[in-house]
Design an enzyme around this catalytic site. Sequence first.
Site, PDB file in Angstrom:
ATOM      1  N   GLY A 166      67.297 -69.043  23.481  1.00  0.00           N
ATOM      2  CA  GLY A 166      68.273 -69.493  22.385  1.00  0.00           C
ATOM      3  C   GLY A 166      69.630 -68.694  22.622  1.00  0.00           C
TER       4      GLY A 166
ATOM      5  N   GLY B   1      66.871 -70.791  28.738  1.00  0.00           N
ATOM      6  CA  GLY B   1      66.818 -71.948  29.301  1.00  0.00           C
ATOM      7  C   GLY B   1      68.245 -72.570  29.489  1.00  0.00           C
ATOM      8  NE  ARG B   2      71.033 -75.414  24.212  1.00  0.00           N
ATOM      9  CZ  ARG B   2      70.834 -76.905  24.335  1.00  0.00           C
ATOM     10  NH1 ARG B   2      71.790 -77.845  24.896  1.00  0.00           N
ATOM     11  NH2 ARG B   2      69.818 -77.530  23.631  1.00  0.00           N
TER      12      ARG B   2
ATOM     13  CB  CYS C 152      73.073-102.960  23.610  1.00  0.00           C
ATOM     14  SG  CYS C 152      73.087-103.671  25.225  1.00  0.00           S
TER      15      CYS C 152
ATOM     16  CE1 TYR D  59      65.782 -77.732  26.368  1.00  0.00           C
ATOM     17  CE2 TYR D  59      67.643 -76.354  26.680  1.00  0.00           C
ATOM     18  CZ  TYR D  59      66.337 -76.286  26.425  1.00  0.00           C
ATOM     19  OH  TYR D  59      65.585 -75.394  26.174  1.00  0.00           O
TER      20      TYR D  59
HETATM   21  C1  LIG Z   1      62.772 -73.884  24.566  1.00  0.00           C
HETATM   22  C2  LIG Z   1      62.240 -72.612  24.736  1.00  0.00           C
HETATM   23  C3  LIG Z   1      63.087 -71.410  25.293  1.00  0.00           C
HETATM   24  C4  LIG Z   1      64.359 -71.909  25.851  1.00  0.00           C
HETATM   25  O1  LIG Z   1      65.332 -72.000  24.953  1.00  0.00           O
HETATM   26  P1  LIG Z   1      66.802 -71.976  25.244  1.00  0.00           P
HETATM   27  O2  LIG Z   1      67.431 -72.204  23.827  1.00  0.00           O
HETATM   28  O3  LIG Z   1      67.161 -73.329  26.084  1.00  0.00           O
HETATM   29  O4  LIG Z   1      67.318 -70.835  25.677  1.00  0.00           O
HETATM   30  C5  LIG Z   1      62.241 -70.416  25.387  1.00  0.00           C
HETATM   31  N1  LIG Z   1      61.124 -70.102  24.987  1.00  0.00           N
HETATM   32  C6  LIG Z   1      60.542 -71.088  24.012  1.00  0.00           C
HETATM   33  C7  LIG Z   1      59.204 -70.834  23.696  1.00  0.00           C
HETATM   34  C8  LIG Z   1      61.036 -72.415  23.899  1.00  0.00           C
HETATM   35  O5  LIG Z   1      60.262 -73.368  23.501  1.00  0.00           O
END
Ligand SMILES: *Cc1c(COP(=O)(O)O)cnc(C)c1O
Length: 354
Positions: free
Chosen positions: A202, A236-237, A302, A330
């Site tokens: 996050g 992740g992001r 479209c 993503y």
């Molecule tokens: C999606 C997710 C993440 C990664 O979140 P980001 O916002 O991409 O850093 C980490 N842990 C869990 C459980 C997730 O579902």
Amino acid sequence: MTAGLRELREIAARLGDVPAYVYDLAALDAHAARIRAATSGIELYYAVKANPDPAILRTLEPYVDGFEVSSGGEFDHVSALFPGKRLAFGGPGKTASDLARTPYRFHVESPRELDLLESGDVLLRVNLRTETETEGAALAMSGPFGMDPAMVAQCRARPGKARIRGVHAHLASGLDAPALTTLAEMIVGHARPGEEVCVGGGMAVDYTDPANLFDWEAYGAGLRGLGREIVRIEPGRAMTAYCGWYLTKVLDVKRVHGELFAVLTGGTHHLRTPVTKGHDQPFTVFGSGGHEEEVTLVGQLCTPKDVFARRVGAALAPGDVVAFAMAGAYAYNISHHDFLMHPKPEFHYVSGMP
Ligand SMILES: *Cc1c(COP(=O)(O)O)cnc(C)c1O
């Protein structure tokens, strides 16, 4: 100009009518090295759902302690690439075949899931009311994910055949380092002494300003300050967003009822990120230049939802190449590739080598 940008320009010069993704693996390597150094003492897992591309995973692998996977498919994909690497298997709604896999850690989402496990090491996923507990600081990810404290207590009272190793939470996304540190303190409060604590992902990514990076140094210091033996994060992001580019060509520029549109090859079936996040995707133009106007950049689908950026300043003409930045997380893998049966994009991996 960095080596990555030079290669991007070369690919742009050769781009035909099929859009291309370009992953700058050298930039990713440097970014991951910086995150690893800033979070020393903290276990770092990469959340594979942000981008499971094998070249991306191979670039990250030396820097991460493990990978967080959220499905049987991701589990099998990562296990095949890196046999023996530690995997944390999370995600709501696990099937019997998911639960028969053997990750390093399961993130258990309900008392029923815990009952169904025949063996294994688990973290209990806690779902906390962040809106109230952090006085409005956090964007809540509550909903169906994980367990409220009463359900956690139920698991602890009858752990069954699995071993409870600690707690896991992923409560919010898009937060800065001080806000995430506050959440981590809250999560630690739900772990027993000596247990592992995984505080999720996050970390904020600012699509309006690619240079405004998450403060990994402050977050690393904040997490070490929790004073726990094992603290784990799973970004992740914020790990992979910056390394990806989506290159597309201007097909048409036209004014409809007074509004200027540039119609590009491809569309949100390749890069859905601006639609899912509700932002204008940042971009660089490789083109003939000219005078900037307010223009809306759309794709070939479209549907009026096929918009990359709305009423932004740019000088665009047919034949110019638009390189959308921050398309590494993503992005392709969250997009609806088969809608309208346009060709799939090409993929290029650049490493900054001359
Ligand atoms: C999606 C997710 C993440 C990664 O979140 P980001 O916002 O991409 O850093 C980490 N842990 C869990 C459980 C997730 O579902």
